[in-house]
Design an enzyme around this catalytic site. Structure first.
Site, PDB file in Angstrom:
ATOM      1  N   ASP A   1      -5.297  -4.702 -22.884  1.00  0.00           N
ATOM      2  CA  ASP A   1      -5.850  -4.355 -24.190  1.00  0.00           C
ATOM      3  C   ASP A   1      -4.910  -4.729 -25.316  1.00  0.00           C
ATOM      4  O   ASP A   1      -5.320  -5.229 -26.343  1.00  0.00           O
ATOM      5  CB  ASP A   1      -6.144  -2.860 -24.256  1.00  0.00           C
ATOM      6  CG  ASP A   1      -7.225  -2.468 -23.264  1.00  0.00           C
ATOM      7  OD1 ASP A   1      -8.019  -3.349 -22.911  1.00  0.00           O
ATOM      8  OD2 ASP A   1      -7.256  -1.311 -22.844  1.00  0.00           O
TER       9      ASP A   1
ATOM     10  N   HIS B   1       3.885  -2.384 -44.187  1.00  0.00           N
ATOM     11  CA  HIS B   1       2.490  -2.292 -44.631  1.00  0.00           C
ATOM     12  C   HIS B   1       1.595  -1.917 -43.463  1.00  0.00           C
ATOM     13  O   HIS B   1       2.044  -1.861 -42.324  1.00  0.00           O
ATOM     14  CB  HIS B   1       2.033  -3.589 -45.298  1.00  0.00           C
ATOM     15  CG  HIS B   1       2.025  -4.782 -44.396  1.00  0.00           C
ATOM     16  ND1 HIS B   1       3.180  -5.430 -44.016  1.00  0.00           N
ATOM     17  CD2 HIS B   1       1.019  -5.437 -43.785  1.00  0.00           C
ATOM     18  CE1 HIS B   1       2.874  -6.438 -43.214  1.00  0.00           C
ATOM     19  NE2 HIS B   1       1.562  -6.466 -43.053  1.00  0.00           N
TER      20      HIS B   1
ATOM     21  N   HIS C   1      -0.892  -3.192 -41.683  1.00  0.00           N
ATOM     22  CA  HIS C   1      -1.514  -4.027 -40.652  1.00  0.00           C
ATOM     23  C   HIS C   1      -1.044  -3.638 -39.258  1.00  0.00           C
ATOM     24  O   HIS C   1       0.106  -3.243 -39.074  1.00  0.00           O
ATOM     25  CB  HIS C   1      -1.195  -5.505 -40.900  1.00  0.00           C
ATOM     26  CG  HIS C   1      -2.006  -6.095 -42.010  1.00  0.00           C
ATOM     27  ND1 HIS C   1      -1.586  -7.173 -42.733  1.00  0.00           N
ATOM     28  CD2 HIS C   1      -3.210  -5.737 -42.494  1.00  0.00           C
ATOM     29  CE1 HIS C   1      -2.502  -7.466 -43.642  1.00  0.00           C
ATOM     30  NE2 HIS C   1      -3.496  -6.603 -43.515  1.00  0.00           N
TER      31      HIS C   1
ATOM     32  N   HIS D   1      -0.006  -8.980 -50.584  1.00  0.00           N
ATOM     33  CA  HIS D   1      -0.383  -9.365 -49.226  1.00  0.00           C
ATOM     34  C   HIS D   1      -1.871  -9.087 -49.137  1.00  0.00           C
ATOM     35  O   HIS D   1      -2.485  -8.727 -50.136  1.00  0.00           O
ATOM     36  CB  HIS D   1       0.466  -8.543 -48.246  1.00  0.00           C
ATOM     37  CG  HIS D   1       0.298  -8.910 -46.811  1.00  0.00           C
ATOM     38  ND1 HIS D   1       0.136 -10.208 -46.395  1.00  0.00           N
ATOM     39  CD2 HIS D   1       0.268  -8.153 -45.677  1.00  0.00           C
ATOM     40  CE1 HIS D   1       0.014 -10.212 -45.073  1.00  0.00           C
ATOM     41  NE2 HIS D   1       0.080  -8.980 -44.627  1.00  0.00           N
TER      42      HIS D   1
ATOM     43  N   ASP E   1       9.078 -14.066 -44.318  1.00  0.00           N
ATOM     44  CA  ASP E   1       7.817 -14.286 -43.595  1.00  0.00           C
ATOM     45  C   ASP E   1       7.531 -15.777 -43.392  1.00  0.00           C
ATOM     46  O   ASP E   1       7.408 -16.523 -44.358  1.00  0.00           O
ATOM     47  CB  ASP E   1       6.710 -13.633 -44.448  1.00  0.00           C
ATOM     48  CG  ASP E   1       5.306 -13.809 -43.900  1.00  0.00           C
ATOM     49  OD1 ASP E   1       5.159 -14.227 -42.729  1.00  0.00           O
ATOM     50  OD2 ASP E   1       4.354 -13.511 -44.645  1.00  0.00           O
TER      51      ASP E   1
ATOM     52  N   HIS F   1     -12.646 -16.096 -47.020  1.00  0.00           N
ATOM     53  CA  HIS F   1     -11.379 -15.450 -46.648  1.00  0.00           C
ATOM     54  C   HIS F   1     -10.221 -16.300 -47.154  1.00  0.00           C
ATOM     55  O   HIS F   1     -10.275 -17.516 -47.077  1.00  0.00           O
ATOM     56  CB  HIS F   1     -11.295 -15.326 -45.118  1.00  0.00           C
ATOM     57  CG  HIS F   1     -10.022 -14.681 -44.650  1.00  0.00           C
ATOM     58  ND1 HIS F   1      -9.748 -13.352 -44.885  1.00  0.00           N
ATOM     59  CD2 HIS F   1      -8.948 -15.181 -43.994  1.00  0.00           C
ATOM     60  CE1 HIS F   1      -8.556 -13.065 -44.371  1.00  0.00           C
ATOM     61  NE2 HIS F   1      -8.054 -14.143 -43.829  1.00  0.00           N
TER      62      HIS F   1
ATOM     63  N   HIS G   1      -0.465 -14.794 -46.581  1.00  0.00           N
ATOM     64  CA  HIS G   1       0.939 -15.174 -46.402  1.00  0.00           C
ATOM     65  C   HIS G   1       1.292 -16.355 -47.304  1.00  0.00           C
ATOM     66  O   HIS G   1       0.464 -17.214 -47.587  1.00  0.00           O
ATOM     67  CB  HIS G   1       1.198 -15.553 -44.946  1.00  0.00           C
ATOM     68  CG  HIS G   1       0.911 -14.450 -43.989  1.00  0.00           C
ATOM     69  ND1 HIS G   1       1.849 -13.513 -43.632  1.00  0.00           N
ATOM     70  CD2 HIS G   1      -0.225 -14.099 -43.344  1.00  0.00           C
ATOM     71  CE1 HIS G   1       1.310 -12.650 -42.790  1.00  0.00           C
ATOM     72  NE2 HIS G   1       0.042 -12.991 -42.597  1.00  0.00           N
TER      73      HIS G   1
ATOM     74  N   HIS H   1       8.759 -13.473 -38.537  1.00  0.00           N
ATOM     75  CA  HIS H   1       7.292 -13.436 -38.427  1.00  0.00           C
ATOM     76  C   HIS H   1       6.695 -14.819 -38.194  1.00  0.00           C
ATOM     77  O   HIS H   1       6.246 -15.476 -39.129  1.00  0.00           O
ATOM     78  CB  HIS H   1       6.632 -12.829 -39.684  1.00  0.00           C
ATOM     79  CG  HIS H   1       7.088 -11.444 -39.994  1.00  0.00           C
ATOM     80  ND1 HIS H   1       6.771 -10.795 -41.158  1.00  0.00           N
ATOM     81  CD2 HIS H   1       7.850 -10.584 -39.286  1.00  0.00           C
ATOM     82  CE1 HIS H   1       7.312  -9.594 -41.146  1.00  0.00           C
ATOM     83  NE2 HIS H   1       7.973  -9.449 -40.022  1.00  0.00           N
TER      84      HIS H   1
HETATM   85 ZN   LIG Z   1       2.044  -9.439 -40.139  1.00  0.00          ZN
HETATM   86 ZN   LIG Z   2       0.313  -8.234 -42.680  1.00  0.00          ZN
END
Ligand SMILES: [Zn+2]
Ligand SMILES: [Zn+2]
Length: 552
Positions: free
Chosen positions: A48, A71, A73, A139, A193, A362, A366, A388
């Site tokens: 999963d 954040h 996410h 973001h 990032d 969309h 980033h 990242h």
């Molecule tokens: Zn991320």
């Molecule tokens: Zn994010």
């Protein structure tokens, strides 16, 4: 004179997209930045979720001063419900991030034990010898922050996930002036990032999506059904705004989306005009061109409302001719196949389907190359470490840093588990800690090893063969011929002769060894060996072979 070195150790998110987790250690203090999860790749059958391996932290529990979440996410928060029992320290985040974490913790019944602390988007917390200052970044979610970490060896900047959007939908633009100020003071290390370091130019503003949504709401002849991530609060806001403009009511479908919307409304991160939201049982009677549904399922998640709708399996919502379905998210790599199957099913039922390949429904959250260069130029760090991203993203980002004048020796491309040690003048990679994948399979965490995965892969490809060997309890002698049962291997009617032959083969082998009674381990290995070879010769396949002994 400072003798100790600062250690920076990524436990996830470097060399992969997802399960972001990084720790910083100085003498007796450790801070953790983000505790994310990763969605499994297609070959991780039946898994999963994937979460970071925290054995390094388990051995140093008493040093951990706190967790900071940049954040909301899931690739930054999602492993919290699984790792909290081991990491019993305060969790610092902004208000919305905390709200999203709470929703997830409640789902997993871990809420009561969590010590959640709110920090304003420009607030500061002191954790041992670290002073951590938040700064707002743009973001695809409001209330995202980057971090300025004041350490005894110097200032470190962690960008979090960010882009530079001058016209964000909600939240503040990235605080460039604070970054420039720090750049002038002198920054030891920048962690930035790399997710979109391959992309030239600038990432478009969220505004672009608003315009696309407006066009859809205006032109769609019937109902509009929009799927996105529950955590994409700003997208949900855009949908509500656009619906309001075109006098459509908004109906939120599905539990996780409803939970998030309720929480974000309560905390003031979502604004909905009076009366615009309707429950699904109130939809009847509203003209089709006056309604929008918001749901999850943009990644083809099997239990999501959108996938249920696509499979005609949703109790309350069915596709009607003239519906427009919008997937307002880009596919997470690995999910493409299931997503496009959902798109196909929706088309088959007569819906018009719009997704990011065909309409700008969309934009990603980033920074692209020019924005990354801007950050590097503002901060002017002595050392740079891309974070990242897959290895290629990190490599691209390292090249960008070189292009703006950071010398190659001062750029550190690390992978999960690498230890970077820094003092004021120098940095080097000094070793590695264990930092693999921990698999979450249904309710169990961590006991699914690579062996189990290999077995599942084998089962899914070549099936299973069970060999049942009956032995006389007293004499230890074989009774009759062994039975062979197979599943997912061959059509047992067509391959009857081959199966019969393999029974004889096993019988002969066991018969041969009759005078020298061998132990079961030996026999089962031998059976496996003989059949493996035989089946491979016959079929070029390698089913999983499981010998059983029954004493009668
Ligand atoms: Zn991320
Ligand atoms: Zn994010």
């Amino acid at each position: 004179m400072i003798k100790s070195r600062l250690k920076i150790i990524p436990l996830g998110g470097l060399g992969e997209i997802g399960k972001n987790m990084m720790l910083m250690e100085y003498e007796d203090d450790i801070i953790i930045i983000d505790v994310g999860l990763m969605f499994p790749e297609e070959e991780m059958l039946g898994i999963d979720l994937v979460i970071p391996d925290i054995s390094y932290l388990r051995e140093r529990r008493e040093k951990i001063r706190g967790i900071i979440i940049t954040h909301g996410h899931e690739d930054h928060t999602g492993a919290l419900p699984y790792l909290l029992p081991d990491l019993d320290v305060p969790i610092y985040s902004t208000k919305l991030t905390q709200g999203l974490i709470s929703v997830k913790l409640k789902e997993r019944r871990r809420f009561s034990e969590a010590k959640l602390k709110t920090v304003p988007p420009s607030g500061t917390v002191t954790l041992g010898k670290f002073k951590v200052e938040f700064f707002p970044v743009c973001h695809s979610i409001p209330d995202a922050v980057g971090l300025v970490i004041h350490t005894p060896v110097g200032i470190i900047i962690h960008s979090g996930d960010f882009k530079i959007d001058y016209t964000p939908v909600s939240g503040k633009p990235t605080d460039l002036s604070r970054l420039a100020q720090l750049g002038a003071q002198g920054v030891l290390l920048l962690l930035s990032d790399s997710t979109y370091a391959e992309l030239p130019g600038y990432t478009p503003s969220e505004k672009v999506v608003g315009e696309a949504l407006d066009n859809i709401m205006a032109d769609a002849p019937g109902r509009v059904i929009i799927a996105t991530f529950a955590s994409l609060v700003s997208r949900v806001q855009q949908i509500i705004d656009s619906a309001a403009k075109y006098q459509r009511r908004v109906c939120v479908v599905g539990r996780s989306m409803s939970d998030m919307v309720r929480m974000a409304l309560e905390l003031g991160y979502l604004n909905a005009p009076e009366g615009i939201l309707v429950r699904i049982d109130e939809v009847r009677g509203i003209p089709r061109d006056k309604i929008v549904f918001i749901t999850t399922g943009s990644q083809g998640e099997p239990t999501s409302a959108l996938v249920r709708i696509a499979n005609r399996d949703h109790r309350q919502l069915h596709i009607l001719r003239g519906d427009t379905v919008v997937l307002s998210a880009s596919p997470i790599p690995g999910n493409e196949a299931v997503i496009y199957r959902t798109v196909d099913n929706l088309f088959k039922q007569g819906a018009q389907v719009l997704y990011s390949k065909v309409t700008p429904v969309h934009v990603h959250g980033h920074a692209s190359q020019e924005e990354l260069k801007l950050l590097l130029n503002l901060v002017k760090p002595r050392f740079f470490m891309p974070i990242h991203g897959e290895y290629r993203h990190l490599a691209f980002h390292a090249q960008l840093a070189q292009s703006v004048g950071i010398s190659k020796e001062n750029i550190f491309v690390l992978e999960d588990g690498d230890i970077l040690e820094l003092n004021q003048q120098t940095g080097k990679i000094t070793g590695k800690v264990s930092a693999g994948n921990v698999y979450v399979d249904g309710l169990s965490v961590g006991d699914i090893g690579t062996v189990v995965l290999r077995d599942r892969k084998m089962l899914s490809k070549d099936g299973i063969v069970m060999v049942i060997i009956a032995i006389n309890r007293q004499t230890g002698k074989l009774i009759g011929r062994p039975d062979i049962v197979s599943r997912g291997f061959v059509d047992t009617r067509e391959a009857r002769n081959m199966i019969e032959e393999s029974r004889n083969l096993v019988a002969r082998m066991l018969d041969h060894g009759r005078d020298h009674p061998a132990d079961w381990g030996f026999i089962s290995a031998k059976v496996r060996d003989v059949l493996n070879k035989f089946y491979y010769e016959q079929t070029k396949r390698r089913p999983m072979i499981l010998p059983f002994m029954v004493k009668v």
